[in-house]
Design a protein around this motif. Structure first.
Motif, PDB file in Angstrom:
ATOM      1  N   GLY A  13     -33.547  14.050 -59.000  1.00 49.43           N
ATOM      2  CA  GLY A  13     -34.348  14.532 -57.932  1.00 49.43           C
ATOM      3  C   GLY A  13     -35.516  14.734 -58.814  1.00 49.43           C
ATOM      4  O   GLY A  13     -36.191  14.381 -59.802  1.00 49.43           O
ATOM      5  N   GLU A  14     -36.259  15.703 -58.091  1.00 48.14           N
ATOM      6  CA  GLU A  14     -37.755  16.813 -58.357  1.00 48.14           C
ATOM      7  C   GLU A  14     -37.648  16.720 -60.169  1.00 48.14           C
ATOM      8  O   GLU A  14     -36.479  17.883 -60.582  1.00 48.14           O
ATOM      9  CB  GLU A  14     -38.459  16.426 -57.714  1.00 48.14           C
ATOM     10  CG  GLU A  14     -38.969  16.435 -56.136  1.00 48.14           C
ATOM     11  CD  GLU A  14     -39.649  15.465 -56.548  1.00 48.14           C
ATOM     12  OE1 GLU A  14     -40.796  15.126 -57.597  1.00 48.14           O
ATOM     13  OE2 GLU A  14     -39.668  13.993 -55.756  1.00 48.14           O
ATOM     14  N   ASP A  15     -38.757  16.734 -60.948  1.00 49.42           N
ATOM     15  CA  ASP A  15     -38.311  17.288 -62.622  1.00 49.42           C
ATOM     16  C   ASP A  15     -39.234  18.576 -62.074  1.00 49.42           C
ATOM     17  O   ASP A  15     -39.938  18.776 -63.240  1.00 49.42           O
ATOM     18  CB  ASP A  15     -38.561  16.233 -63.346  1.00 49.42           C
ATOM     19  CG  ASP A  15     -40.296  15.317 -63.110  1.00 49.42           C
ATOM     20  OD1 ASP A  15     -40.872  15.769 -62.583  1.00 49.42           O
ATOM     21  OD2 ASP A  15     -40.816  14.707 -64.161  1.00 49.42           O
ATOM     22  N   THR A  16     -40.161  18.374 -60.908  1.00 53.69           N
ATOM     23  CA  THR A  16     -41.378  19.978 -61.396  1.00 53.69           C
ATOM     24  C   THR A  16     -40.639  20.404 -60.155  1.00 53.69           C
ATOM     25  O   THR A  16     -40.116  20.461 -59.669  1.00 53.69           O
ATOM     26  CB  THR A  16     -42.274  18.942 -60.578  1.00 53.69           C
ATOM     27  OG1 THR A  16     -42.574  18.561 -59.490  1.00 53.69           O
ATOM     28  CG2 THR A  16     -43.295  18.479 -61.832  1.00 53.69           C
ATOM     29  N   ALA A  17     -41.000  21.929 -60.428  1.00 55.81           N
ATOM     30  CA  ALA A  17     -39.913  22.805 -59.212  1.00 55.81           C
ATOM     31  C   ALA A  17     -41.799  24.382 -59.612  1.00 55.81           C
ATOM     32  O   ALA A  17     -42.477  24.306 -60.476  1.00 55.81           O
ATOM     33  CB  ALA A  17     -39.274  23.950 -59.682  1.00 55.81           C
ATOM     34  N   ALA A  18     -41.796  24.634 -57.581  1.00 59.20           N
ATOM     35  CA  ALA A  18     -42.991  25.717 -57.846  1.00 59.20           C
ATOM     36  C   ALA A  18     -42.498  27.149 -57.777  1.00 59.20           C
ATOM     37  O   ALA A  18     -41.024  27.264 -57.807  1.00 59.20           O
ATOM     38  CB  ALA A  18     -43.327  25.056 -56.597  1.00 59.20           C
ATOM     39  N   THR A  46     -38.482  34.905 -62.097  1.00 59.17           N
ATOM     40  CA  THR A  46     -38.462  34.409 -61.400  1.00 59.17           C
ATOM     41  C   THR A  46     -37.434  33.444 -62.406  1.00 59.17           C
ATOM     42  O   THR A  46     -36.965  33.728 -63.399  1.00 59.17           O
ATOM     43  CB  THR A  46     -39.035  33.654 -60.220  1.00 59.17           C
ATOM     44  OG1 THR A  46     -38.008  33.165 -59.318  1.00 59.17           O
ATOM     45  CG2 THR A  46     -39.790  32.917 -61.124  1.00 59.17           C
ATOM     46  N   SER A  47     -36.895  32.676 -61.396  1.00 61.34           N
ATOM     47  CA  SER A  47     -36.013  31.402 -61.930  1.00 61.34           C
ATOM     48  C   SER A  47     -36.385  30.246 -61.200  1.00 61.34           C
ATOM     49  O   SER A  47     -36.040  30.289 -59.953  1.00 61.34           O
ATOM     50  CB  SER A  47     -34.603  32.091 -62.304  1.00 61.34           C
ATOM     51  OG  SER A  47     -34.229  31.092 -60.528  1.00 61.34           O
ATOM     52  N   VAL A  48     -35.869  29.018 -62.159  1.00 60.59           N
ATOM     53  CA  VAL A  48     -36.043  27.666 -61.429  1.00 60.59           C
ATOM     54  C   VAL A  48     -35.109  26.649 -61.974  1.00 60.59           C
ATOM     55  O   VAL A  48     -34.460  26.970 -63.201  1.00 60.59           O
ATOM     56  CB  VAL A  48     -37.539  26.673 -61.733  1.00 60.59           C
ATOM     57  CG1 VAL A  48     -39.148  27.567 -61.032  1.00 60.59           C
ATOM     58  CG2 VAL A  48     -38.084  27.020 -63.068  1.00 60.59           C
ATOM     59  N   ASN A  49     -34.754  25.784 -61.422  1.00 57.08           N
ATOM     60  CA  ASN A  49     -33.329  24.683 -62.125  1.00 57.08           C
ATOM     61  C   ASN A  49     -33.518  23.959 -60.962  1.00 57.08           C
ATOM     62  O   ASN A  49     -34.567  22.916 -60.341  1.00 57.08           O
ATOM     63  CB  ASN A  49     -32.024  25.903 -61.184  1.00 57.08           C
ATOM     64  CG  ASN A  49     -31.952  26.932 -61.126  1.00 57.08           C
ATOM     65  OD1 ASN A  49     -32.039  27.367 -61.492  1.00 57.08           O
ATOM     66  ND2 ASN A  49     -32.000  27.438 -59.958  1.00 57.08           N
ATOM     67  N   TRP A  50     -32.568  22.832 -62.168  1.00 55.91           N
ATOM     68  CA  TRP A  50     -32.563  21.136 -61.764  1.00 55.91           C
ATOM     69  C   TRP A  50     -31.134  20.917 -62.167  1.00 55.91           C
ATOM     70  O   TRP A  50     -30.800  21.805 -62.935  1.00 55.91           O
ATOM     71  CB  TRP A  50     -33.922  20.302 -62.838  1.00 55.91           C
ATOM     72  CG  TRP A  50     -35.344  20.758 -62.956  1.00 55.91           C
ATOM     73  CD1 TRP A  50     -36.234  20.044 -62.169  1.00 55.91           C
ATOM     74  CD2 TRP A  50     -35.743  21.309 -63.530  1.00 55.91           C
ATOM     75  NE1 TRP A  50     -37.027  20.908 -62.739  1.00 55.91           N
ATOM     76  CE2 TRP A  50     -37.287  21.954 -63.373  1.00 55.91           C
ATOM     77  CE3 TRP A  50     -35.374  22.546 -64.265  1.00 55.91           C
ATOM     78  CZ2 TRP A  50     -38.549  22.139 -64.037  1.00 55.91           C
ATOM     79  CZ3 TRP A  50     -36.941  23.653 -65.032  1.00 55.91           C
ATOM     80  CH2 TRP A  50     -37.675  23.525 -64.933  1.00 55.91           C
ATOM     81  N   GLU A  51     -31.009  19.819 -61.125  1.00 54.28           N
ATOM     82  CA  GLU A  51     -29.782  19.658 -61.235  1.00 54.28           C
ATOM     83  C   GLU A  51     -29.757  18.185 -61.948  1.00 54.28           C
ATOM     84  O   GLU A  51     -30.284  17.778 -62.117  1.00 54.28           O
ATOM     85  CB  GLU A  51     -29.297  18.823 -60.065  1.00 54.28           C
ATOM     86  CG  GLU A  51     -29.438  20.038 -59.168  1.00 54.28           C
ATOM     87  CD  GLU A  51     -28.444  21.181 -59.497  1.00 54.28           C
ATOM     88  OE1 GLU A  51     -26.748  21.596 -60.265  1.00 54.28           O
ATOM     89  OE2 GLU A  51     -28.380  22.658 -59.137  1.00 54.28           O
TER      90      GLU A  51
END
Length: 980
Positions: free
Chosen positions: A304-309, A318-323
């Motif tokens: 999926g996307e390599d960026t997260a808002a 807060t936390s951001v996640n990537w699979e």
């Protein structure tokens, strides 16, 4: 700010503010390391005493303590005379705690802090908070944390000064955070995560009394502990402890695993924290690089996307996640996580090792055989593999690597290789001196008995360096752990050195000299009454004397001529036998003196050992008339109460009764003893004949090797049972296969038992006939294979392209007497999840359990298909180990998933259920090292914490005897699925 250049000035002043010339040691390190062990410095070199006087309302005047530089420095303050004053009558009213008085100044070394003032000029970030704790004494400035400073201007490169009592802290900003926006790709990531910012052991003051420290602070977001210790020439000292924090308004904290494993799927999470004074909104991006070439490979990992808002309120996180999925073919991967919210940016970059999901698996098939036998062995897994190298239908990923065959046709020679241990033992006590005498006597006897044997020694000395390798050093390529990574490096070196001295031992001239030297030393250690002391100058020892007399009997029984033909040796032996006769009389007289009931059992280990030692010399050394009654009494006791004694003692009694020399009719007691021993023995095709109730212990009579050796002598002489003798020798040699005989007594007795029927066993040079896949293996005709002289040991291998499935069929034929052993090793690569269990005499079962809390306490439930796991859960690992024989130098390795973190991170020695072992926690596995692993079943448990969600390979648990690598085993591979 992380990565900022700093300049700290520390001003050291005297008590009155004067300049001081001093030396200083200073360090700045990650304060979290104090969780392992707190770190403090101190310098206290002066002697001190205590005395103190004070007034307290409820007890009037009394004496207490104050500190002095030196004893008797001020006689007025030492040994104060007690003064008694009038006391007020309080009429029952109790009043306590209102202290008044005068305290003498403390002036001992290490407490002269008030003589120094410290000021500090720092290039720390202007909006950071510093802390200083005030000293317990007025004017003490070099200790603790500081109060919060007022918030200074935000302009770049502006000096700020804040007052802290009488301490001046000056901060000069070297750099500030950028206000210009940047693209995500241009955000600078933090890379330097050193745990020590600096350590300067020799700092000196300048002409202004300042110590200047220049450094670049590492980029970790953490609390740092500053420590300083200063002293003058006249030992005035001062210390300072401060803490500072590296942080930014916007900070990212990736939750990265210790390692990646190929084919794992995981959720890579990052915490983002807002320390600014307003809400922040922005974006985060993750990058992955090949750590070797730094080529961008994000597309191969990120799903999926390599960026997260993100949007964060002030003071919150807060936390951001990537699979992500870990690809194959990389040895290390570098991740970079960056975040940007307006002018605020942060990032972190770090390399993580990638472990292959394919593992080189070594499976073995032991090939034991006894004399005049033919046996067929089947390596089922190898037989079921297809010619292309794939396991029939079960796995498409298994690939052959190597097939190895090793064999030892005459292991009896391993006992001879142990003889230098007896000869070179360093202590000059009577037992070790006799061991040298014993070893040299046997060596002379062996070397002169057969020309073939002498030629073996010559061969070892000149052309067979492999013969001298310790079993720990052999077959490194077949072991799961290299020797240098184990605690047993010195053990292997010691055994190799002993073997290298075999050639020297069997040098005939040297043997003659050593024999004479040991004989002379024994004469010096024998006292006038015939007994031997343990060490020179000590009283004579009955046990040591019986041990030496028994050994002399062994040598005489083997036909070693110098026992009787050498006058001095024979004279020593006769004196010692008569000494033992006198001691047995004293035992008997003690019983009669105190009116003990002589009909009851009064024969102990010492008396039985005496009867056995005495039995070798009944015809040559007559028992005197005054000792005859005592001998007959204990002889009758042995005859009457043999059934209640241990196997070791029963063997001694049987030999004593058999050698009595009196006419015998009917079924004799010694025959009953041998029948009982045989009835209670265990017979095993591989292990031979042995007794399960013979256990190791602390006392001389609790010794399995010595017991087996003596029972071999009993079955050979009393029962004349050749079949049982050969079967018992199998067990004795099998112990040498998995253990190192490390005591002189065990080695002595084992060599004696193996040579009882002469040296024919050593003279045989016939190799065992081996067929692999129907093809005869003749090592003498193979160019790259060398056959070791004596043992007949050889090793040969086949490469991956040469391995065929039918090579799992092995036929072994031994046409002469004795025992032989060897093994076939199959090495192949396979994915961890597809590895199936493998068993030898070692058997492993690994299970994972989820631990939860209940009203009645912690509860564990097995983790099976469908068990729901989430980050934060506690997992209990349980490993069940079964071993069917005693082994030495055993290594067990338990792999774990990348998403699991060990709770116990401290390595150390542990003891449970009678087993001592060393447990070592590493990033990807937990290792267990066993010096000595007894036969039995063991359970090991340790906890893990679920750290991240994903689908992980948990690896396998493997175990191997480093002394005999053919004994290896492993559990099956499993996967662990963790939800969010």
């Amino acid at each position: 700010i992380p990565g900022q250049k700093e300049e700290w000035k520390i001003k050291i002043k005297g008590k009155k503010g004067e300049k001081v010339a001093a030396e200083m040691v200073a360090a700045l390190y990650d304060a979290s390391l104090d969780a392992f062990r707190a770190n403090y410095w101190g310098l206290d070199v002066l002697y001190y005493d205590y005395s103190q006087r004070y007034w307290q309302s409820n007890t009037s005047f009394s004496t207490a303590n104050s500190e002095l530089i030196a004893y008797n420095w001020n006689k007025g303050l030492v040994n104060l005379k007690t003064k008694v004053y009038d006391q007020l009558n309080w009429f029952g009213f109790y009043y306590f705690g209102n202290n008044r008085g005068y305290y003498y100044d403390d002036i001992s070394g290490g407490d002269y802090l008030y003589d120094m003032e410290v000021s500090e000029e720092s290039a720390m970030d202007e909006d950071r908070s510093g802390y200083r704790e005030k000293s317990k004494k007025d004017g003490a400035k070099m200790s603790g944390l500081a109060e919060q400073a007022p918030s200074p201007s935000r302009d770049k490169n502006v000096d700020q000064t804040a007052a802290f009592g009488s301490t001046i802290v000056t901060r000069t900003t070297a750099s500030g955070e950028t206000r210009n926006g940047k693209d995500m790709d241009e955000v600078k990531a933090r890379k330097n995560f050193a745990e020590t910012a600096f350590f300067y052991p020799h700092l000196t003051t300048n002409e202004k009394g300042e110590v200047i420290i220049k450094f670049t602070i590492p980029e970790a977001l953490t609390k740092w502990k500053f420590m300083g210790l200063a002293h003058t020439k006249d030992l005035k000292t001062g210390m300072i402890y401060e803490e500072t924090v590296t942080q930014k308004d916007l900070m990212v904290f990736p939750n990265a695993p210790r390692f990646f494993r190929e084919s794992d799927n995981m959720t890579f999470s990052t915490k983002i924290t807002n320390l600014s004074d307003k809400e922040l909104s922005g974006g985060a991006k993750i990058f992955f690089y090949d750590a070797i070439t730094m080529k961008l490979i994000s597309e191969q990992l990120v799903k999926g996307e390599d960026t997260a808002a993100f949007s964060i309120k002030k003071g919150k996180s807060t936390s951001v996640n990537w699979e992500i999925s870990i690809p194959e073919g990389y040895s290390a991967i570098t991740y970079k996580v960056v975040a940007k919210a307006g002018a605020h940016t942060d990032g972190e970059e770090m390399a993580i090792p990638v472990l292959t999901n394919r593992m080189l698996v070594t499976e073995s098939m032991p090939l034991p055989i006894r004399g005049n036998q033919t046996k067929t062995f089947k390596f089922e897994k190898l037989i079921n593999s297809s010619p292309s190298g794939r396991l029939g239908g079960a796995s498409t990923t298994l690939k052959h690597q190597q097939l190895t065959l090793e064999y030892t046709s005459n292991p009896a020679w391993y006992a001879i290789q142990a003889l230098p241990y007896l000869m070179e033992y360093p202590y000059e006590c009577a037992e070790q001196t006799f061991s040298r005498f014993y070893a040299n006597s046997i060596a002379s006897h062996i070397a002169n008995s057969n020309p073939k044997i002498k030629s073996v020694f010559d061969s070892w000395k000149s052309t067979s360096p492999q013969a001298f390798l310790s079993n720990l050093e052999k077959n490194q390529e077949l072991k799961s752990l290299i020797l240098e990574e184990t605690p047993w490096v010195l053990n292997s070196q010691n055994e190799s050195e002993r073997k290298k001295r075999v050639g020297l031992l069997f040098d005939l001239n040297r043997m003659s000299n050593e024999l004479s030297r040991a004989e002379k030393k024994l004469q010096e250690l024998q006292v006038a009454n015939g007994g031997w002391t343990w060490f020179k100058g000590m009283p004579e020892s009955r046990y040591i004397t019986q041990h030496i007399v028994t050994g002399m009997g062994h040598l005489d029984h083997l036909g070693v001529k110098n026992i009787r033909e050498n006058y001095q040796t024979w004279n020593m032996t006769q004196q010692a036998v008569r000494y033992l006769d006198d001691r047995i009389r004293e035992d008997y007289e003690w019983l009669k003196k105190y009116g003990i009931d002589l009909e009851k059992d009064h024969i102990s280990y010492d008396q039985i050992q005496y009867l056995y030692a005495r039995s070798y010399f009944m015809k040559d050394v007559e028992i005197s008339s005054r000792n005859k009654e005592a001998y007959e009494y204990y002889f009758g006791q042995a005859k009457k109460y043999w059934l209640t004694k241990s196997r070791y003692m029963q063997g001694m009694i049987a030999l004593t009764l058999f050698r009595d020399g009196k006419p015998k009719t009917g079924i004799q007691v010694e025959q009953k003893i041998m029948a009982s021993l045989k009835e209670n023995a265990i017979n095993n095709e591989e292990m031979g004949m042995y007794w399960k109730d013979v256990l190791d212990g602390y006392y001389w009579y609790q010794a399995p090797i010595e017991t087996q050796a003596l029972l071999i002598e009993a079955f050979d002489e009393v029962a004349n049972d050749k079949e049982s003798v050969e079967s018992m020798k199998v067990w004795l040699l099998k112990q040498k296969q998995t253990q190192d005989w490390r005591t002189t007594k065990a080695t002595t007795e084992a060599c004696y038992a193996l040579l009882l029927r002469g040296t024919d066993l050593l003279a045989s040079d016939q190799l065992v006939e081996i067929k692999v896949g129907g093809q005869l293996i003749d090592p003498k005709k193979m160019d790259d294979v060398k056959v070791e002289a004596g043992t007949g040991y050889f090793k040969t291998s086949w490469g991956k392209s040469e391995i065929k499935a039918n090579m799992g069929n092995v036929t072994v034929t031994k046409k002469d007497d004795g025992v032989a052993w060897g093994a076939m090793y199959w090495q192949y690569f396979e994915q961890l999840d597809k590895i199936t269990p493998h068993e030898t005499p070692l058997k492993l079962v690994k299970k994972l359990f989820l631990q939860t809390n209940s009203p009645s306490g912690p509860v564990i439930t097995p983790i099976i298909e469908g068990t729901k796991l989430k980050p934060g859960d506690k997992i209990k690992v349980r490993i069940e180990l079964r071993v069917d024989r005693d082994m030495e130098y055993v290594h067990m390795k338990d792999m774990r998933a990348a998403g699991l973190e060990p709770i116990n991170v401290f390595s150390g020695y542990k003891y449970q259920d009678g087993l001592g072992y060393y447990e070592s926690t590493k990033d990807a596995a937990t290792n267990f090292f066993f010096d000595y692993l007894r036969k039995g079943t063991y359970v090991f448990e340790y906890p893990l914490r679920v750290n991240m969600s994903g689908d992980f390979s948990n690896g396998i648990t493997s175990i191997q005897c480093m002394y005999a690598p053919e004994f290896t085993s492993h559990s099956e591979g499993i996967r662990v699925k963790i939800g969010k």
